[in-house]
Design an enzyme around this catalytic site. Structure first.
Site, PDB file in Angstrom:
ATOM      1  N   ARG A  36       0.502  -6.905   9.750  1.00 37.95           N
ATOM      2  CA  ARG A  36       0.859  -6.718  11.150  1.00 37.95           C
ATOM      3  C   ARG A  36       0.415  -7.947  11.941  1.00 37.95           C
ATOM      4  O   ARG A  36      -0.412  -8.741  11.476  1.00 37.95           O
ATOM      5  CB  ARG A  36       0.166  -5.485  11.730  1.00 37.95           C
ATOM      6  CG  ARG A  36       0.384  -4.184  10.970  1.00 37.95           C
ATOM      7  CD  ARG A  36      -0.484  -3.093  11.566  1.00 37.95           C
ATOM      8  NE  ARG A  36      -0.281  -1.775  10.962  1.00 37.95           N
ATOM      9  CZ  ARG A  36      -0.995  -1.284   9.959  1.00 37.95           C
ATOM     10  NH1 ARG A  36      -1.977  -2.014   9.443  1.00 37.95           N
ATOM     11  NH2 ARG A  36      -0.758  -0.088   9.472  1.00 37.95           N
ATOM     12  N   LYS A  91      -5.600  -1.607  11.634  1.00 41.13           N
ATOM     13  CA  LYS A  91      -5.876  -0.803  12.824  1.00 41.13           C
ATOM     14  C   LYS A  91      -7.239  -0.136  12.682  1.00 41.13           C
ATOM     15  O   LYS A  91      -7.609   0.346  11.610  1.00 41.13           O
ATOM     16  CB  LYS A  91      -4.785   0.261  13.002  1.00 41.13           C
ATOM     17  CG  LYS A  91      -3.411  -0.309  13.363  1.00 41.13           C
ATOM     18  CD  LYS A  91      -2.407   0.810  13.541  1.00 41.13           C
ATOM     19  CE  LYS A  91      -1.045   0.270  13.970  1.00 41.13           C
ATOM     20  NZ  LYS A  91      -0.045   1.364  14.138  1.00 41.13           N
ATOM     21  N   HIS A 143       7.826  -7.604  13.112  1.00 42.29           N
ATOM     22  CA  HIS A 143       7.527  -6.346  12.425  1.00 42.29           C
ATOM     23  C   HIS A 143       8.602  -6.003  11.405  1.00 42.29           C
ATOM     24  O   HIS A 143       8.343  -5.271  10.443  1.00 42.29           O
ATOM     25  CB  HIS A 143       7.365  -5.217  13.439  1.00 42.29           C
ATOM     26  CG  HIS A 143       6.506  -4.095  12.941  1.00 42.29           C
ATOM     27  ND1 HIS A 143       5.137  -4.188  12.850  1.00 42.29           N
ATOM     28  CD2 HIS A 143       6.829  -2.855  12.476  1.00 42.29           C
ATOM     29  CE1 HIS A 143       4.645  -3.063  12.364  1.00 42.29           C
ATOM     30  NE2 HIS A 143       5.653  -2.232  12.126  1.00 42.29           N
ATOM     31  N   ARG A 151       7.573  -7.227   8.065  1.00 43.56           N
ATOM     32  CA  ARG A 151       6.661  -6.272   7.409  1.00 43.56           C
ATOM     33  C   ARG A 151       7.453  -5.128   6.796  1.00 43.56           C
ATOM     34  O   ARG A 151       7.141  -4.676   5.679  1.00 43.56           O
ATOM     35  CB  ARG A 151       5.657  -5.759   8.435  1.00 43.56           C
ATOM     36  CG  ARG A 151       4.771  -4.619   7.973  1.00 43.56           C
ATOM     37  CD  ARG A 151       3.709  -4.310   9.020  1.00 43.56           C
ATOM     38  NE  ARG A 151       3.210  -2.950   8.956  1.00 43.56           N
ATOM     39  CZ  ARG A 151       2.245  -2.532   8.136  1.00 43.56           C
ATOM     40  NH1 ARG A 151       1.688  -3.376   7.310  1.00 43.56           N
ATOM     41  NH2 ARG A 151       1.841  -1.285   8.156  1.00 43.56           N
ATOM     42  N   HIS A 165      -1.068   2.501   5.453  1.00 47.32           N
ATOM     43  CA  HIS A 165      -0.713   3.703   6.206  1.00 47.32           C
ATOM     44  C   HIS A 165      -1.622   4.862   5.829  1.00 47.32           C
ATOM     45  O   HIS A 165      -1.992   5.027   4.664  1.00 47.32           O
ATOM     46  CB  HIS A 165       0.745   4.104   5.928  1.00 47.32           C
ATOM     47  CG  HIS A 165       1.737   3.165   6.512  1.00 47.32           C
ATOM     48  ND1 HIS A 165       2.987   2.961   5.966  1.00 47.32           N
ATOM     49  CD2 HIS A 165       1.670   2.360   7.606  1.00 47.32           C
ATOM     50  CE1 HIS A 165       3.650   2.079   6.697  1.00 47.32           C
ATOM     51  NE2 HIS A 165       2.872   1.711   7.699  1.00 47.32           N
ATOM     52  N   TYR A 218       9.333   2.891   6.678  1.00 53.35           N
ATOM     53  CA  TYR A 218       9.456   1.471   6.372  1.00 53.35           C
ATOM     54  C   TYR A 218      10.315   1.201   5.147  1.00 53.35           C
ATOM     55  O   TYR A 218      10.738   0.078   4.911  1.00 53.35           O
ATOM     56  CB  TYR A 218       8.068   0.867   6.128  1.00 53.35           C
ATOM     57  CG  TYR A 218       7.244   0.659   7.366  1.00 53.35           C
ATOM     58  CD1 TYR A 218       7.004  -0.613   7.868  1.00 53.35           C
ATOM     59  CD2 TYR A 218       6.688   1.729   8.046  1.00 53.35           C
ATOM     60  CE1 TYR A 218       6.239  -0.798   9.003  1.00 53.35           C
ATOM     61  CE2 TYR A 218       5.923   1.558   9.185  1.00 53.35           C
ATOM     62  CZ  TYR A 218       5.710   0.292   9.648  1.00 53.35           C
ATOM     63  OH  TYR A 218       4.950   0.116  10.772  1.00 53.35           O
TER      64      TYR A 218
END
Length: 217
Positions: A79, A101, A164, A167, A190, A199
């Protein structure tokens, strides 16, 4: 004999106002419990990778430092926030350490092209300001996203392409190679495989093979 005058119907005249007053001042009846409405599931996202040929075109025409960012997004699934936190020291010959994240860390295999890139990078942040009085300072996620997307859409002329999507391409290509959703989930960092499915694009050829393998008798 004199006529008798009937009494005035005072009671009947006052009944309706009394009933109205009682209705207005009475406490409301108890409310019946409301049956909760069923929750509506949020619409599932759709995979949006760039075509393989378009990825090749981006990596061939982009100049540095933008090509560095595009490589890391397309070949490590990073990311923009992970590119912003990435240091040269995080890139090993076999594994690359990404800070995702919530500062969650994950190790992903280092693509040979990224390892080759790492040999050209100085120690410290991978994405830095390369001009002006802030030269050498680490870029933020917002700066990388804004500048990278501008380069893709305006300089390279690829309308609708953003970082993105590179990705997403990484996830799609990883799944096409492995057919292992759990492995792709871990590569992308994830928490849920349901997110990974957004995705991952399943190609027409795979769906054709699935139907061709069915038997009717």
């Amino acid at each position: 004999m004199s006529a008798v005058t009937p009494p005035l119907p005072t009671a009947s005249l006052s009944v309706e106002p009394i009933r109205l007053l009682a209705a207005l001042t009475a406490p409301p009846p108890p409310m019946k419990p409301v049956t909760p409405l069923p929750q509506v599931a949020a619409p599932k996202g759709r995979p949006n990778p760039v075509a393989t040929e378009q990825k090749f075109d981006i990596l061939a025409r982009a100049d540095r430092p933008y090509r560095d960012w595009f490589l890391i997004a397309a070949l490590a699934g990073a990311r923009c926030t992970e590119i912003a936190k990435l240091d040269r020291e995080h890139i090993g010959e076999k594994r690359t350490l990404l800070h995702g994240k919530g500062d969650k860390q994950r190790l992903v295999p280092t693509h040979p092209v990224i390892w080759e890139l790492a040999q050209q990078l100085p120690p410290g942040p991978v994405a830095v300001e390369y001009r002006g009085r802030h030269r050498g300072e680490r870029l933020t996620r917002e700066q990388i996203s804004h500048r990278g997307n501008y380069r893709l859409q305006q300089t390279l002329g690829l309308a609708g392409v953003h970082m993105h999507r590179l990705r997403s391409t990484y996830g799609t290509e990883a799944y096409a190679t492995t057919r292992d959703l759990l492995a792709v989930q871990q590569l992308l960092g994830h928490a849920s495989p349901a997110t990974t499915q957004i995705y991952v694009e399943v190609g027409d050829e795979a769906m054709d093979r699935a139907v061709e393998g069915m038997r009717a008798a």
